[in-house]
Structures are given as C-alpha cells and as structure tokens.
Design an enzyme around this catalytic site. Structure first.
Site, PDB file in Angstrom:
ATOM      1  N   ARG A  83       1.420   9.856  -7.807  1.00  0.00           N
ATOM      2  CA  ARG A  83       1.304  10.199  -6.384  1.00  0.00           C
ATOM      3  C   ARG A  83       2.532   9.717  -5.611  1.00  0.00           C
ATOM      4  O   ARG A  83       3.600   9.533  -6.200  1.00  0.00           O
ATOM      5  CB  ARG A  83      -0.012   9.628  -5.843  1.00  0.00           C
TER       6      ARG A  83
ATOM      7  N   ALA B 204      -6.207   1.184  -0.351  1.00  0.00           N
ATOM      8  CA  ALA B 204      -4.857   1.055   0.225  1.00  0.00           C
ATOM      9  C   ALA B 204      -4.325  -0.379   0.148  1.00  0.00           C
ATOM     10  O   ALA B 204      -3.106  -0.587   0.088  1.00  0.00           O
ATOM     11  CB  ALA B 204      -4.875   1.541   1.668  1.00  0.00           C
TER      12      ALA B 204
ATOM     13  N   ARG C  97     -13.985  12.580   1.877  1.00  0.00           N
ATOM     14  CA  ARG C  97     -12.580  12.235   2.045  1.00  0.00           C
ATOM     15  C   ARG C  97     -11.714  12.909   0.964  1.00  0.00           C
ATOM     16  O   ARG C  97     -11.867  12.637  -0.215  1.00  0.00           O
ATOM     17  CB  ARG C  97     -12.468  10.712   1.897  1.00  0.00           C
TER      18      ARG C  97
ATOM     19  N   PRO D 224     -10.952  -0.302   1.569  1.00  0.00           N
ATOM     20  CA  PRO D 224     -11.062   0.537   2.760  1.00  0.00           C
ATOM     21  C   PRO D 224     -11.116   2.039   2.463  1.00  0.00           C
ATOM     22  O   PRO D 224     -10.445   2.528   1.562  1.00  0.00           O
ATOM     23  CB  PRO D 224      -9.788   0.204   3.547  1.00  0.00           C
ATOM     24  N   ASN D 225     -11.942   2.692   3.246  1.00  0.00           N
ATOM     25  CA  ASN D 225     -12.118   4.154   3.242  1.00  0.00           C
ATOM     26  C   ASN D 225     -12.892   4.688   2.039  1.00  0.00           C
ATOM     27  O   ASN D 225     -13.185   5.881   1.975  1.00  0.00           O
ATOM     28  CB  ASN D 225     -10.758   4.881   3.349  1.00  0.00           C
TER      29      ASN D 225
ATOM     30  N   HIS E 228      -8.646   2.724 -10.047  1.00  0.00           N
ATOM     31  CA  HIS E 228      -8.427   3.767  -9.040  1.00  0.00           C
ATOM     32  C   HIS E 228      -9.036   5.068  -9.538  1.00  0.00           C
ATOM     33  O   HIS E 228      -9.007   5.346 -10.746  1.00  0.00           O
ATOM     34  CB  HIS E 228      -6.930   3.977  -8.787  1.00  0.00           C
TER      35      HIS E 228
ATOM     36  N   ASN F  71     -11.481  -1.833  -6.897  1.00  0.00           N
ATOM     37  CA  ASN F  71     -10.717  -0.718  -6.345  1.00  0.00           C
ATOM     38  C   ASN F  71     -10.307  -1.168  -4.944  1.00  0.00           C
ATOM     39  O   ASN F  71     -11.076  -1.049  -3.989  1.00  0.00           O
ATOM     40  CB  ASN F  71     -11.535   0.574  -6.280  1.00  0.00           C
TER      41      ASN F  71
ATOM     42  N   TYR G 279     -10.010  12.849  -4.531  1.00  0.00           N
ATOM     43  CA  TYR G 279     -10.966  11.803  -4.923  1.00  0.00           C
ATOM     44  C   TYR G 279     -12.301  12.333  -5.465  1.00  0.00           C
ATOM     45  O   TYR G 279     -13.149  11.545  -5.863  1.00  0.00           O
ATOM     46  CB  TYR G 279     -11.220  10.872  -3.725  1.00  0.00           C
TER      47      TYR G 279
ATOM     48  N   GLU H   2      -8.283  -3.835 -12.328  1.00  0.00           N
ATOM     49  CA  GLU H   2      -7.899  -2.962 -11.212  1.00  0.00           C
ATOM     50  C   GLU H   2      -8.258  -1.524 -11.554  1.00  0.00           C
ATOM     51  O   GLU H   2      -7.942  -1.061 -12.649  1.00  0.00           O
ATOM     52  CB  GLU H   2      -6.377  -3.075 -10.997  1.00  0.00           C
TER      53      GLU H   2
HETATM   54  C1  DQA Z   1      -7.283   4.712  -4.503  1.00  0.00           C
HETATM   55  C2  DQA Z   1      -5.772   5.010  -4.460  1.00  0.00           C
HETATM   56  C3  DQA Z   1      -5.140   4.352  -3.247  1.00  0.00           C
HETATM   57  O1  DQA Z   1      -3.747   4.641  -3.199  1.00  0.00           O
HETATM   58  C4  DQA Z   1      -5.761   4.862  -1.961  1.00  0.00           C
HETATM   59  O2  DQA Z   1      -5.233   4.181  -0.853  1.00  0.00           O
HETATM   60  C5  DQA Z   1      -7.251   4.806  -1.979  1.00  0.00           C
HETATM   61  C6  DQA Z   1      -7.965   5.118  -3.210  1.00  0.00           C
HETATM   62  C7  DQA Z   1      -7.975   5.463  -5.650  1.00  0.00           C
HETATM   63  O3  DQA Z   1      -9.095   5.083  -5.988  1.00  0.00           O
HETATM   64  O4  DQA Z   1      -7.440   6.453  -6.177  1.00  0.00           O
HETATM   65  O5  DQA Z   1      -7.880   4.585  -0.947  1.00  0.00           O
HETATM   66  O6  DQA Z   1      -7.471   3.324  -4.728  1.00  0.00           O
END
Ligand code: DQA
Length: 148
Positions: free
Chosen positions: A106, A76, A17, A9-10, A99, A73, A22, A97
C-alpha cells in the site's frame, strides 16, 4: 492459555469502511469467528477495540500476568506510535502484529511499522483470516523466548 486481541482506531467501522480494502465483515463478525476457533483450540480470548492510543497502552500494560499473548491490529497507530512500541517492549508479553490488508503493498507511509521490531512477527494481507492465523500462531509462541 489466554490471548488478548486488541484493535486500534477506526476498526469499529469495519464492514462500512473502505470494503474494497478491508472487506465486508464487521469487527463483531471477526470476533465471532475468532471465538469459534478459540473454542475449538481450547484457548480463552478477550477481544477489545479502542480509538484511543492511551487506552491501548493501558491494555498492553495490564496484559502482564493476565494474558500469554497479545494479538494487535494497531491500525493507523502502527505507523506512528512510539508509545505503543514502548509499551510492548516494556511489558514483554509476546505480541503478534496483524493487519487485514497487506500494508507492504500500500502507500509508502503504511509500509513502515514502528511496532514490528518489538513483535514476535507480523501477519498481514489475509483479510479477516489474519486474525485466525494469529490465533493459531499464538499457540506456538513460547513465552520465554525473545524474538528480537
Ligand atoms: C490496518 C492497516 C493500517 O494501515 C490502517 O491504518 C488500518 C487498518 C489493516 O488492518 O489493514 O486502520 O491495520
């Protein structure tokens, strides 16, 4: 070799964003870079994004027999989703995994990953390069080896 990149998501909002966290690259920019590197490595990639937890679960389930490695990825959902964790464990397709940000540097709630224990490993904190590093790591993941 076929690698499935899944984005949660997002991540469709990348570029606009929180660019200080990011970066300025969009998800399409990242996909372009991944495809370029995949071509030079001679591997096939599929690249998807969804804001829906269930859709990500479906894609993980469908990866069985169709992909050698999943690069995930989970955004959240990393920190909340028992369903994604169970799907990865159930399907047994080696999953990396990733990010963009270093989740361990964080907020406290981001420092816990529910999916980490069922993944081969985690790459975090390298911005869009986390995707390229995961692609390179995928090449060396042995399908028959249990990492957890
Ligand atoms: C994320 C880190 C997550 O905590 C966050 O909710 C994201 C992006 C990252 O790529 O740094 O949406 O996965």
């Amino acid at each position: 070799m076929k690698i499935l990149f899944l984005n949660g998501p997002n991540l469709n909002l990348l570029g606009k964003r929180e660019p200080d966290v990011y970066g300025h690259a969009t998800l399409a920019d990242i996909e372009t870079e991944v495809r370029k590197r995949a071509k030079s490595l001679g591997v096939k990639v599929d690249f998807r994004q969804s804001n829906l937890e269930g859709e990500l679960v479906d894609w993980i389930q469908e990866a069985k027999g169709n992909f050698d490695v999943i690069v995930l990825n989970a955004a959240a959902y990393t920190h909340t989703s028992v369903a994604l964790r169970d799907a990865i464990a159930a399907v047994g397709v080696p999953t990396i995994e990733i990010h963009l940000s270093n989740i361990h540097a964080r907020e406290k709630f981001r420092q816990k990953s529910l999916i980490a224990p069922v993944c081969c490993g985690q790459i975090a904190g390298f911005g869009q390069n986390s995707y390229i590093l995961a692609l390179e790591a995928s090449i060396n993941v042995k399908v028959d080896k249990k990492y957890h």
